[in-house]
Design an enzyme around this catalytic site. Structure first.
Site, short mmCIF file in Angstrom:
data_model
loop_
_atom_site.label_atom_id
_atom_site.label_comp_id
_atom_site.label_asym_id
_atom_site.label_seq_id
_atom_site.Cartn_x
_atom_site.Cartn_y
_atom_site.Cartn_z
N ALA A 1 0.85 -1.22 0.00
CA ALA A 1 0.00 0.00 0.00
C ALA A 1 0.87 1.25 0.00
CB ALA A 1 -0.91 -0.01 1.22
N TYR B 1 4.01 1.44 -1.02
CA TYR B 1 4.70 1.48 -2.32
C TYR B 1 3.76 2.10 -3.36
CZ TYR B 1 7.11 -0.08 -6.55
OH TYR B 1 7.73 -0.10 -7.77
N LEU C 1 28.42 -21.19 -25.57
CA LEU C 1 29.25 -22.18 -24.91
C LEU C 1 29.32 -23.46 -25.73
CD1 LEU C 1 27.80 -21.80 -21.31
CD2 LEU C 1 30.05 -21.05 -22.09
N GLU D 1 27.88 -23.21 -12.24
CA GLU D 1 26.64 -22.44 -12.22
C GLU D 1 25.49 -23.23 -12.87
OE1 GLU D 1 27.48 -18.76 -14.27
OE2 GLU D 1 29.31 -18.40 -13.10
N LYS E 1 22.78 -23.83 -15.47
CA LYS E 1 22.62 -23.31 -16.84
C LYS E 1 21.13 -22.98 -17.01
CE LYS E 1 23.72 -24.13 -21.69
NZ LYS E 1 22.35 -23.90 -22.23
N ARG F 1 21.53 -11.78 -27.90
CA ARG F 1 22.79 -12.26 -28.48
C ARG F 1 22.75 -12.12 -30.00
NH1 ARG F 1 25.80 -16.67 -26.29
NH2 ARG F 1 23.92 -17.71 -25.59
N LYS G 1 25.44 -30.69 -20.45
CA LYS G 1 23.99 -30.76 -20.67
C LYS G 1 23.43 -32.01 -20.00
CE LYS G 1 22.17 -28.38 -23.42
NZ LYS G 1 21.91 -27.37 -24.42
N1 LIG Z 1 22.60 -20.13 -19.46
C1 LIG Z 1 23.37 -19.84 -18.40
O1 LIG Z 1 22.94 -19.94 -17.26
C2 LIG Z 1 24.78 -19.35 -18.64
C3 LIG Z 1 25.19 -19.08 -19.94
C4 LIG Z 1 26.49 -18.59 -20.17
C5 LIG Z 1 26.99 -18.31 -21.50
O2 LIG Z 1 26.25 -18.46 -22.51
C6 LIG Z 1 28.36 -17.84 -21.62
C7 LIG Z 1 28.92 -17.57 -22.88
C8 LIG Z 1 30.24 -17.13 -22.93
F1 LIG Z 1 30.80 -16.89 -24.13
C9 LIG Z 1 31.00 -16.93 -21.79
C10 LIG Z 1 30.44 -17.19 -20.53
C11 LIG Z 1 29.14 -17.66 -20.46
O3 LIG Z 1 28.61 -17.91 -19.21
C12 LIG Z 1 27.34 -18.39 -19.05
N2 LIG Z 1 26.93 -18.66 -17.79
C13 LIG Z 1 25.69 -19.14 -17.55
N3 LIG Z 1 25.33 -19.39 -16.26
#
Ligand SMILES: NC(=O)c1cc2c(=O)c3cc(F)ccc3oc2nc1N
Length: 322
Positions: free
Chosen positions: A31, A33, A80, A108, A110, A131, A305
């Site tokens: 509210a 906000y 990648l 990380e 993806k 991209r 993957k």
């Molecule tokens: N989809 C993703 O969560 C993800 C994608 C990329 C990239 O595509 C990527 C492409 C590069 F040339 C360099 C670092 C990168 O790092 C990345 N890090 C991530 N966590």
């Protein structure tokens, strides 16, 4: 003086957006906000000369383009390389370590969304570009502006590019497809398609209604900012207000990397967003520099993957009933 009040309201509402959408820790009621937002909308209507596209009032969309402009990336935006097995992943690490010695890896999720590049100058958001072909992308600034976890102002004066993934959270995806079912419209196949379809809307009010979010994972200028590791750059942009993934993990060996892959394989279905694998990056910038790039991909990062999810074969199809 109303200009001071307008600037103060913008700063205050930006801070509330950050607390709500990045920290997930609001300090005011909805509210309160909304009351401040209504005051700012009224003041901006009375003072069109104070218009600012980065104002918090502009995040609900409203701009309708007739086409997408193109923007040439200041730095090529690569993709990648992929690996599909533990053996291939270990081979990636063996080759990297043969070339630059022992390395620490940053692992990380993806995120399965669409790659996005943000550009800031003088502490203010300038544009967002997809991209595209890696050299030229589409200007989707009007839609990205509606993603409330993205800061419109940062405490950094120089030119800064931040790259990451715009995605549709699973909850937003379910809600969107429910609505489309009720309207008799075709449903989106998956959150990635839904996010891409939303970002490519010419009407930003539609994008604003889709519940998109984003996570940021690459600072191309990291070494030029005096950072020595990738995770140092992510910590830096986090201080600037960007959302980074708290699941990111520093691993000291490829065996630890594989443990992360196994951990995330188990967590995958409970995550609030879809992932299609794990990204593994050499953390040290000097070693990234030594490893360099192929024509299209960095040699210091790889995407592992996940195996395509096997459709569960129904048991009765196997055992013929006699
Ligand atoms: N989809 C993703 O969560 C993800 C994608 C990329 C990239 O595509 C990527 C492409 C590069 F040339 C360099 C670092 C990168 O790092 C990345 N890090 C991530 N966590």
């Amino acid at each position: 003086m109303s200009e001071e009040r307008v600037l103060a309201l913008r700063r205050q509402l930006n801070q509330y957006n950050y607390e709500y959408h990045v920290l997930d820790h609001p300090t005011v009621s909805d509210a309160e906000y909304d009351r401040l937002m209504r005051e700012l909308i009224t003041l901006e209507e009375q003072h069109p000369e104070l218009f600012d596209p980065n104002s918090p009032t502009q995040r609900v969309g409203g701009q309708v383009l007739d086409e997408f402009n193109k923007i040439t990336h200041k730095r090529p935006m690569l993709s990648l390389g992929d690996v599909f097995s533990r053996e291939e992943l270990f081979e990636f690490a063996r080759k990297a370590e043969a070339e630059v010695g022992p390395v620490d890896y940053c692992c990380e999720c993806k995120i399965d969304g669409l790659a996005m590049s943000l550009n800031y100058q003088h502490g203010r958001f300038q544009y967002a570009v997809t991209r595209g072909d890696g050299v030229v992308g589409e200007d989707v600034t009007h839609n990205v502006r509606t993603i409330k976890s993205i800061p419109m102002e940062i405490d950094y004066e120089g030119e800064l590019e931040v790259r990451g993934e715009v995605y549709m959270p699973k909850a937003s995806f379910q809600r969107l497809n429910e609505k489309r079912r009720e309207m008799g419209e075709e449903e989106f196949a998956n959150p990635r398609n839904a996010a891409a379809g939303s970002i490519r809307q010419l009407d930003s009010k539609i994008a604003a209604s889709r519940g998109l979010d984003a996570l940021w994972y690459h600072v191309p200028q990291g070494p030029q900012l005096g950072h020595h590791q990738h995770l140092e750059s992510l910590a830096f942009i986090q201080t600037l207000g960007f959302r980074t993934n708290p699941l990111n993990r520093l691993c000291h060996s490829i065996e630890e990397v594989w443990q992360f892959v196994e951990d995330l394989t188990l967590m995958r279905s409970d995550l609030p967003y879809e992932i299609d694998g794990i990204v593994i990056k050499v953390n040290d910038y000097a070693k990234q520099q030594q490893l360099g790039f192929t024509a299209k991909t960095p040699k210091w990062a790889i995407a592992y993957k996940f195996p395509a999810e096997q459709a569960v074969t129904r048991l009765e199809n196997i055992f013929v009933t006699v």
